[in-house]
Scaffold this active site. Structure first.
Site, PDB file in Angstrom:
ATOM      1  N   SER A  35      -2.424   6.752   9.030  1.00 27.82           N
ATOM      2  CA  SER A  35      -1.726   7.932   8.528  1.00 27.82           C
ATOM      3  C   SER A  35      -0.296   7.912   9.045  1.00 27.82           C
ATOM      4  O   SER A  35       0.025   7.246  10.031  1.00 27.82           O
ATOM      5  CB  SER A  35      -2.426   9.207   9.002  1.00 27.82           C
ATOM      6  OG  SER A  35      -1.695  10.365   8.624  1.00 27.82           O
ATOM      7  N   TYR A  56       0.203   3.668   9.463  1.00 36.13           N
ATOM      8  CA  TYR A  56      -0.046   2.730   8.368  1.00 36.13           C
ATOM      9  C   TYR A  56       0.271   1.304   8.813  1.00 36.13           C
ATOM     10  O   TYR A  56      -0.512   0.372   8.568  1.00 36.13           O
ATOM     11  CB  TYR A  56       0.820   3.089   7.158  1.00 36.13           C
ATOM     12  CG  TYR A  56       0.508   4.419   6.522  1.00 36.13           C
ATOM     13  CD1 TYR A  56      -0.800   4.818   6.267  1.00 36.13           C
ATOM     14  CD2 TYR A  56       1.542   5.285   6.158  1.00 36.13           C
ATOM     15  CE1 TYR A  56      -1.079   6.045   5.677  1.00 36.13           C
ATOM     16  CE2 TYR A  56       1.268   6.506   5.560  1.00 36.13           C
ATOM     17  CZ  TYR A  56      -0.041   6.874   5.326  1.00 36.13           C
ATOM     18  OH  TYR A  56      -0.315   8.082   4.735  1.00 36.13           O
ATOM     19  N   HIS A  77       1.305   6.020  -3.342  1.00 33.96           N
ATOM     20  CA  HIS A  77       0.452   4.888  -3.688  1.00 33.96           C
ATOM     21  C   HIS A  77       1.185   3.554  -3.702  1.00 33.96           C
ATOM     22  O   HIS A  77       0.730   2.569  -3.112  1.00 33.96           O
ATOM     23  CB  HIS A  77      -0.193   5.112  -5.060  1.00 33.96           C
ATOM     24  CG  HIS A  77      -1.186   6.219  -5.090  1.00 33.96           C
ATOM     25  ND1 HIS A  77      -1.837   6.615  -6.231  1.00 33.96           N
ATOM     26  CD2 HIS A  77      -1.653   7.035  -4.106  1.00 33.96           C
ATOM     27  CE1 HIS A  77      -2.656   7.609  -5.972  1.00 33.96           C
ATOM     28  NE2 HIS A  77      -2.554   7.890  -4.684  1.00 33.96           N
ATOM     29  N   LYS A  95      -6.516   6.956  -8.430  1.00 32.62           N
ATOM     30  CA  LYS A  95      -5.766   7.087  -9.672  1.00 32.62           C
ATOM     31  C   LYS A  95      -4.739   8.206  -9.538  1.00 32.62           C
ATOM     32  O   LYS A  95      -4.928   9.125  -8.735  1.00 32.62           O
ATOM     33  CB  LYS A  95      -6.730   7.332 -10.837  1.00 32.62           C
ATOM     34  CG  LYS A  95      -7.704   8.509 -10.634  1.00 32.62           C
ATOM     35  CD  LYS A  95      -7.035   9.832 -10.835  1.00 32.62           C
ATOM     36  CE  LYS A  95      -7.781  10.996 -10.295  1.00 32.62           C
ATOM     37  NZ  LYS A  95      -6.952  12.225 -10.215  1.00 32.62           N
ATOM     38  N   ASP A 175      -2.772  14.130 -12.811  1.00 35.12           N
ATOM     39  CA  ASP A 175      -3.904  14.449 -11.949  1.00 35.12           C
ATOM     40  C   ASP A 175      -5.238  14.201 -12.629  1.00 35.12           C
ATOM     41  O   ASP A 175      -6.111  13.552 -12.049  1.00 35.12           O
ATOM     42  CB  ASP A 175      -3.833  15.901 -11.477  1.00 35.12           C
ATOM     43  CG  ASP A 175      -4.819  16.160 -10.352  1.00 35.12           C
ATOM     44  OD1 ASP A 175      -4.645  15.573  -9.271  1.00 35.12           O
ATOM     45  OD2 ASP A 175      -5.781  16.918 -10.564  1.00 35.12           O
TER      46      ASP A 175
END
Length: 324
Positions: A35, A56, A77, A95, A175
């Site tokens: 994180s 990360y 992402h 996604k 979304d």
């Protein structure tokens, strides 16, 4: 087959479902949590029993991490996926891959260079019902494909947070609009139809500047899909695939975060029959698809190949652009 050692990047709500599902997978185990906030990584690792946590960069630098699950907001992402692929990790990315077709192309190019598996996590694609639907479409039982309608919409309680934040790529299309778009792309692929062309698009932009309701019509070389989505209006989460000799209504087509969809009806010349399958945990199924790709030296999975992710991203990108 060795267990896949997974790291979760982005310890948020959706990542919690993935962490809870991993013990139900056949080949995966949660090993690390990364994180931007060290405290959040530590808390998530403690809650779900991961022995390793850190930033990360800390997690991606480790040799004992085989694959990563990316569960951040949409705008996070691409950089994480590219960094993970360049670090030699397999990637399961929530996604949509990215908010734009251009950025998605960059991620897929990084996957090509890395030689590691990259998978977009459209959960309804990973289960026995999806395989049954593919079999029916390819068998010709409902004839040649003509059209499809699919919807995913809900009414958010509060019009705040990432869903309604343009800076975080909020809005209905990104979304949940990807669900009907991904099904249309999959059905067209099963029948060897053409590339998607956006015929029309309309919708409503809300007070915060994101799309809150939208409808699109997409053509795949004579197979036409109507896609509907919303984050301010509940919609029946169903789809109907129509052919020249019949149709396939699919109620609860997206399933839930705990169970994949399990039922559909096939209506054709010979009458009506019901398909019923045993549901699976979709997050566990996604993880196992990545593990199998790793074990077999594949970079893609049949449920959501890279060409499908690229096509979905182009649809969503142009859909949003048409709405301004």
């Amino acid at each position: 087959m060795e267990r896949t050692r997974w790291a979760v990047l982005g310890p948020g709500e959706i990542s919690g479902f993935f962490a809870r599902a991993l013990p139900r997978s056949e080949h995966g185990v949660l090993h690390a949590v990364g994180s931007s906030d060290a405290g959040r990584a530590e808390a998530f690792a403690s809650r779900y029993g991961a022995p390793v946590h850190g930033t990360y960069d800390d997690v991606l630098a480790r040799d004992d991490v085989d694959a990563v699950y990316i569960g951040t907001v949409h705008t996070g992402h691409a950089p994480l996926a590219i960094a993970a692929l360049e670090a030699g990790k397999a990637v399961l990315c929530e996604k949509p891959v990215t908010p734009t077709a251009a950025a998605t192309a960059e991620v897929l190019a990084a996957a090509e260079r890395s030689g590691r598996p990259f998978v977009e996590a459209f959960k309804h694609s990973f289960g026995p019902l999806a395989r049954e639907l593919r079999t029916v479409v390819q068998s010709g039982e409902i004839g040649e494909l003509v059209s499809m309608e699919a919807a995913f919409g809900f009414a958010a309680g509060e019009h705040t947070g990432r869903l309604f934040d343009p800076a975080l790529a909020g809005g209905a299309i990104l979304d949940v609009g990807g669900y009907p778009a991904s099904l249309a792309v999959a059905v067209a692929r099963w029948a060897d139809r053409g590339e998607p062309v956006l015929v029309s698009a309309e919708g409503t932009i809300g007070e915060t500047g994101v799309d809150v309701e939208a409808v699109a019509v997409v053509d795949f070389g004579g197979f036409t899909a109507m896609l509907r989505t919303a984050i301010v209006t509940a919609m029946p989460e169903e789809a109907t695939i129509v052919g020249t000799r019949g149709s396939i209504p699919v109620p609860d087509v997206w399933g839930s975060r705990e169970e994949s969809p399990a039922r559909a009806t096939v209506r054709g010349d010979s009458g009506e029959r019901v398909i019923e399958v045993e549901p699976v945990d979709p997050f566990a199924a996604e993880a196992d698809a990545v593990s199998l790709a790793l074990a077999e030296g594949r970079r893609e999975v049949p449920e959501v190949p890279w060409a499908s992710s690229a096509a979905i991203s182009r649809i969503l990108d142009e859909w949003r652009a048409r709405l301004g």
